[in-house]
Design a protein around this motif. Structure first.
Motif, short mmCIF file in Angstrom:
data_model
loop_
_atom_site.label_atom_id
_atom_site.label_comp_id
_atom_site.label_asym_id
_atom_site.label_seq_id
_atom_site.Cartn_x
_atom_site.Cartn_y
_atom_site.Cartn_z
N THR A 174 12.72 -22.86 23.55
CA THR A 174 12.19 -21.58 24.02
C THR A 174 11.01 -21.75 24.99
O THR A 174 10.61 -20.80 25.65
N GLU A 187 11.25 -23.16 27.70
CA GLU A 187 11.90 -22.79 28.94
C GLU A 187 11.45 -23.59 30.16
O GLU A 187 11.19 -23.04 31.23
N GLN A 240 15.57 -18.47 32.98
CA GLN A 240 15.56 -17.01 33.13
C GLN A 240 15.37 -16.56 34.58
O GLN A 240 15.30 -15.38 34.86
N THR A 277 18.68 -22.41 21.13
CA THR A 277 18.03 -21.88 19.93
C THR A 277 18.39 -22.81 18.78
O THR A 277 19.21 -23.71 18.94
N ASN A 329 21.41 -19.22 23.88
CA ASN A 329 21.28 -17.85 24.39
C ASN A 329 21.67 -17.85 25.86
O ASN A 329 21.23 -18.70 26.63
N TYR A 352 21.57 -15.98 29.42
CA TYR A 352 20.91 -14.98 30.26
C TYR A 352 21.64 -14.91 31.58
O TYR A 352 22.03 -15.94 32.13
N GLN A 363 18.70 -11.40 32.25
CA GLN A 363 18.68 -10.66 30.99
C GLN A 363 19.65 -11.26 29.99
O GLN A 363 20.67 -11.84 30.37
N LEU A 364 19.33 -11.08 28.74
CA LEU A 364 20.13 -11.68 27.68
C LEU A 364 21.49 -10.99 27.59
O LEU A 364 21.58 -9.79 27.42
N ALA A 367 23.48 -13.97 22.30
CA ALA A 367 22.57 -14.91 21.66
C ALA A 367 23.30 -15.83 20.68
O ALA A 367 24.37 -15.48 20.17
N GLN A 392 28.23 -6.33 28.78
CA GLN A 392 28.54 -6.87 27.45
C GLN A 392 29.91 -6.37 27.00
O GLN A 392 30.70 -7.13 26.43
#
Lengths: 853, 119
Positions: free
Chosen positions: A690, A692, A697, A706, A711, A713, A726-727, A730, A773
């Motif tokens: 995380t 990063e 991102q 994770t 995850n 993005y 954006q996610l 996950a 999504q």
């Protein structure tokens, strides 16, 4: 006549609007504009402050175009608070000790958050919510917290709750009144609002009087209420209303209202005619306006008066429309039916979570006001009906319900509004202003309409209306809104892609479209151009994946693709071999060094963890690549609108913090998608934890490890207008992750415009992330199997373009500067800098050529 | 239309390459009396020749531009900053003040020849 000094104290939204108005009026000819800004940053959008925790940056929130003040000669004192006004000598002194005399003074000092006198209110872990500095403090502290409480369930309180939720806290709102947003919404509306907000996981406690804030170990621990209940929390943010900042005015004896606020007349002048007050610090007819819109109106009135134009402030419309925690809330006009004889009409739908109320006059023929919760789409139109006193239809409830028998309600259509209808109340733009701008300037896109008229650039609430008006206006003018690729194709890129893609399944081979000529013959006209040719080349490559230098395709390519290298300002090229995931062996590094030395190439590390070799002439390119391919390198597609790199950190292989093997994943992804041609370049990265470090991102698709998986993005980019990804999903396993990326990339390739990066594409997608999504994860369009098959074809047919080229003597023929000579381009001149060669600048060339002759 | 005209007898024709050396709808650069000439083959038959020098980027690159038409006018787009040039007249279609030199060009026995006097 010498210029006079106009000093503005405060550079918030209203202070900025005032300066903006003055500059627009050309007032800089007669006035020196000087402003004090207490905060360390100049005016930004306080209304959308919670966006700061949702990916918005300071740059997104700023209201001032870079260089705007400088270009217009505004003297700025940023981070310097005005502390004293000397009315006798007409000068202002600042905290940094600067004293400036004024001819006219404008107070735009705004307000401060009211903190109720509760025991323990100053404990460690209590905050207010007004400035970016406040937000930064909240964000920093929230890292150590699990639970956060907002005291105050008004408009700002809910904004603030949104911010806490975005920070990942368990969020509570505590309101003293029996309902949320007591100023805007009635009990029934407040109830629906409460339910909707609780549905998204924010706890709401109404009718709670906080009696005490209790600390433990020096930090906020819990709060107790008058009804003997209590609530445990790690931090508290006060958002219990605002108070005007009138201390400066008080100290210099300007007239102040009984309960605060600098008294102003209809010209926005204070009791001293040379001093004006605007915005939340001003008290007009015993009223403080805590909204930005009335402040903007005051700014305009003050600017008018100072410039000698007669205009007056007669109170302002406090109608509001907001999206709070994802729930639409609007309130306008006489929302509480206080007009004598007023009648109410309400529709409450607990299933849909909507509440709509209209307030009409005695005869039910004119609209006086209303409240909308859960769905405020009718707000703009209803506001117009109210402002224009339009006679209502026999069943006013029709305005709130879907049409009775097909067709929408004509009264609500923007075409039917009177010309004087005010469409944008933030910037006072009427319907006729917009229509005239469109007609007179021949505007054909919404962005120009907004730029030209300023409509929709304030709170943004009127953008749907402006859009409808724009479309109606173009339709009336007989202009079809086209997104044709260029004059050679009356199709958009998406349509052309679809035509080529659907030709694949044609049974007759003659119907399949392999080449630009076939496409042009069937669907286009003329000879093509530098717009449609590269676009068609990209589409053909995305569908068939043939070598782009094959004879029918080579003339379509931009010069970078045509020579499989990146053109530089002197007409030579740079070479970037693929280094998957940024992992490179010492031997490979040595080869790159040897090649650079042999061909005298300038070497630089790229942002994508590769090495760029500059200054190769066209005739050198095949020789360079022969060496590179021999050493195991392949094309890096740095020249193409294609996948560039998948950056990575070392992840769990080396890093003590890494939770997954990010390097291996990055290499696998880069090898999977290498060579994939798309509407624009594609960049990716994989971070092993995380922290990063790979900056995933900021990529078109980025992956962060994770504990449980990955995850994903999507749709971020750096560059001209940075945007965070954006996610999408996950904690994915590797197989699912790759499946989603396959689908995402192919869906983007199908539907984006030419040269439209994923971030821009995403911003235009109706339905945003939720829609993506549904398409990518839930397969709502039923196309995922197709998308995956298309990607599988791409992966299976990948071939290194450079390898294909150096093995083909006809392709190699083009790699020479002169068709009839082996000479080099004599105009390529180099100079040495820091031990390497670079192209000479013009002035150096002249010196060098003189020296030679 | 072909930019071949009956020039005065002073025109000397210099053979630079075979027609097949230029792929349809692409360009090449030829060295003609120390001048860089960009020769374009538009469709199968039509040939045009203009100077290879791009006045906007100051680089010799026009032969590497994408060929096409604007409103029927044959043109090339500079590969550096994408300004368009009329292939027949050398005029810049995006900036009326700029024009690049043109050359006469013809095909004889499948060989491409450039006229040595600049028009």
């Amino acid at each position: 006549m010498a210029k006079q000094n106009l000093v503005v104290i405060g550079n918030g939204m209203v202070g900025h609007k005032f300066l903006d108005r003055m500059i627009a009026k050309g007032a800089t000819q007669n006035w020196n504009l000087i402003t004090f800004c207490e905060e360390p940053r100049i005016a930004y959008d306080r209304v959308n402050l919670s966006g700061f925790f949702n990916g918005k940056t300071e740059a997104d929130l700023t209201l001032v175009e870079p260089g705007f003040y400088q270009d217009n000669g505004v003297q700025m004192y940023v981070g310097d608070r005005a502390i004293k006004i000397d009315r006798d000598h007409k000068c202002v002194t600042s905290a940094n000790g600067i004293t400036i005399s004024y001819d006219k003074l404008v107070l735009a000092t705004g307000s401060y958050p009211f903190v109720p006198p509760i025991e323990g209110k100053d404990a460690e872990g209590t905050f207010v919510y007004r400035t970016i500095c406040d937000l930064e403090a909240i964000a920093a502290y929230a890292k150590t917290c699990r639970v956060g409480v907002v005291i105050g369930g008004g408009l700002l309180g809910l904004e603030c709750a949104n911010a806490l939720k975005n920070l990942g806290l368990e969020t509570h709102v505590v309101e003293f009144m029996p309902r949320l947003m007591p100023v805007q919404v009635d009990d029934a509306g407040g109830l629906i609002l409460k339910r909707e907000i609780e549905a998204i996981g924010v706890s709401v406690h109404t009718q709670k009087t906080t009696t005490k804030i209790v600390s433990e170990n020096g930090r906020v621990h819990k709060m107790t209420f008058a009804d003997d209940t209590e609530l445990q929390t790690d931090m508290i943010v006060f958002s219990a209303g605002i108070r005007p900042r009138d201390d400066l005015a008080r100290d210099c004896n300007l007239m102040i209202g009984d309960r605060g606020g600098i008294v102003i007349n209809e010209s926005c002048q204070t009791s001293d005619p040379d001093i004006y007050a605007i915005g939340e610090c001003a008290l007009h007819q015993n009223r403080i306006y805590g909204l930005v819109n009335p402040g903007y109106v005051m700014a305009g009135v003050a600017a008018d008066n100072i410039c000698g134009v007669d205009s007056s402030f007669d109170g302002a419309d406090i109608s509001t429309k907001l999206k709070l925690l994802g729930v639409d809330v609007a309130s306008f006009g006489d929302a509480f039916a206080k007009t004598p004889g007023a009648r109410e009409l309400t529709i409450s739908d607990a299933i849909q979570g909507t509440y709509k109320k209209l307030v009409v006059d005695e005869t039910a023929t004119t609209l006086l006001g209303g409240i909308l919760v859960g769905d405020a789409s009718a707000y703009g139109s209803l506001l117009q009906l109210m402002h224009n006193k339009t006679t209502l239809p026999p069943h006013p409830e029709d305005l709130l319900l879907p049409p009775r028998s097909g067709g929408e309600n004509a009264l609500l259509r923007v075409e039917n509004f009177p010309d004087t209808a005010q469409i944008c109340s933030c910037n006072n733009v009427s319907k006729s202003d917009i229509c005239n701008a469109i007609r007179d300037n021949g505007l054909t896109d919404l962005a120009s309409v907004k730029q030209c008229t300023k409509a929709g650039t304030g709170c943004g609430g009127c953008v749907p209306l402006v859009t409808d008006l724009f479309k109606a206006e173009l339709k009336q003018a007989g202009i079809e809104v086209k997104n044709h690729l260029c004059q050679h194709f009356a199709y958009s890129r998406q349509e052309l892609y679809h035509l080529v893609r659907s030709s694949v399944s044609s049974l007759e081979e003659s119907q399949q479209i392999y080449t630009f000529d076939q496409l042009l013959q069937r669907y286009g006209q003329g000879k093509g151009c530098e717009i449609c040719k590269p676009a068609a080349a990209s589409i053909l490559a995305s569908v068939w994946n043939e070598c782009i230098l094959n004879p029918p395709h080579v003339g379509l390519q931009d010069t970078n693709d045509a020579f499989l290298a990146n053109i530089q300002r002197d007409g030579t090229y740079s070479v970037v071999p693929r280094v998957p995931g940024g992992e490179i062996t010492p031997d490979q590094l040595i080869v790159l060094g040897e090649v650079a030395k042999e061909f005298n190439l300038y070497s630089k590390i790229t942002g994508g963890q590769r090495i760029d070799l500059f200054g190769a002439r066209v005739d050198q390119l095949p020789h360079i690549w022969a060496r590179l391919i021999e050493a195991g390198f392949e094309s890096g597609h740095a020249y193409g609108k294609a996948l560039r790199t998948v950056k990575s950190c070392v992840g769990s292989t080396w890093c003590r913090f890494g939770v997954q093997d990010s390097t291996s994943l990055a290499i696998a992804l880069e090898l999977r998608y290498r060579g994939l041609r798309a509407p624009h370049k594609l960049k990716s990265a994989v971070s092993g934890c995380t922290r990063e470090c790979a900056e995933a991102q900021s990529k078109d698709f980025g992956i962060i490890a994770t504990e449980k998986g990955w995850n994903l993005y999507i749709c971020g980019n750096g560059g001209m207008k940075p945007q965070h990804a954006q996610l999408l999903a996950a904690d994915l396993d590797k197989e699912t992750l790759i499946r989603y990326i396959d689908r995402f990339l192919m869906f983007y390739i199908r539907t984006a415009n030419r040269l439209e990066r994923t971030a821009t594409w995403f911003n235009k997608l109706e339905g945003g992330m939720e829609y993506l999504q549904q398409v990518i994860i839930e397969d709502s369009l039923g196309i995922c199997a197709e998308l995956e098959a298309e990607m599988a074809h791409q992966v299976a047919t990948y071939d290194c373009e450079w390898k294909a080229t150096i093995n083909d003597s006809t392709k190699l023929q083009r790699f020479r500067h002169f068709v009839n000579s082996d000479q080099r381009d004599p105009n390529v001149i180099r100079v040495e800098e820091r031990g390497q060669l670079r192209p000479a600048y013009e002035h150096e060339r002249q010196l060098l050529t003189i020296g030679q002759s | 239309m072909q930019a071949i005209t009956n020039q005065s007898t002073a025109t000397r024709w210099i053979t630079v390459c075979a027609l097949n050396d230029i792929l349809p709808n692409t360009g090449v650069c030829a060295l003609v009396n120390d001048q860089q000439v960009a020769i374009f083959r538009v469709g199968e038959e039509d040939l045009y020749a203009i100077a290879n020098y791009d006045p906007f980027s100051s680089a010799y690159v026009l032969s590497r531009g994408i060929v096409g038409d604007r409103n029927g006018i044959p043109k090339v787009a500079s590969p550096v900053y994408k300004q368009n040039f009329n292939l027949a007249t050398g005029e810049c279609l995006d900036n009326a003040e700029v024009r690049v030199p043109t050359f006469s060009v013809r095909v004889v026995d499948q060989q491409v020849q450039v006229g040595s006097t600049q028009l």
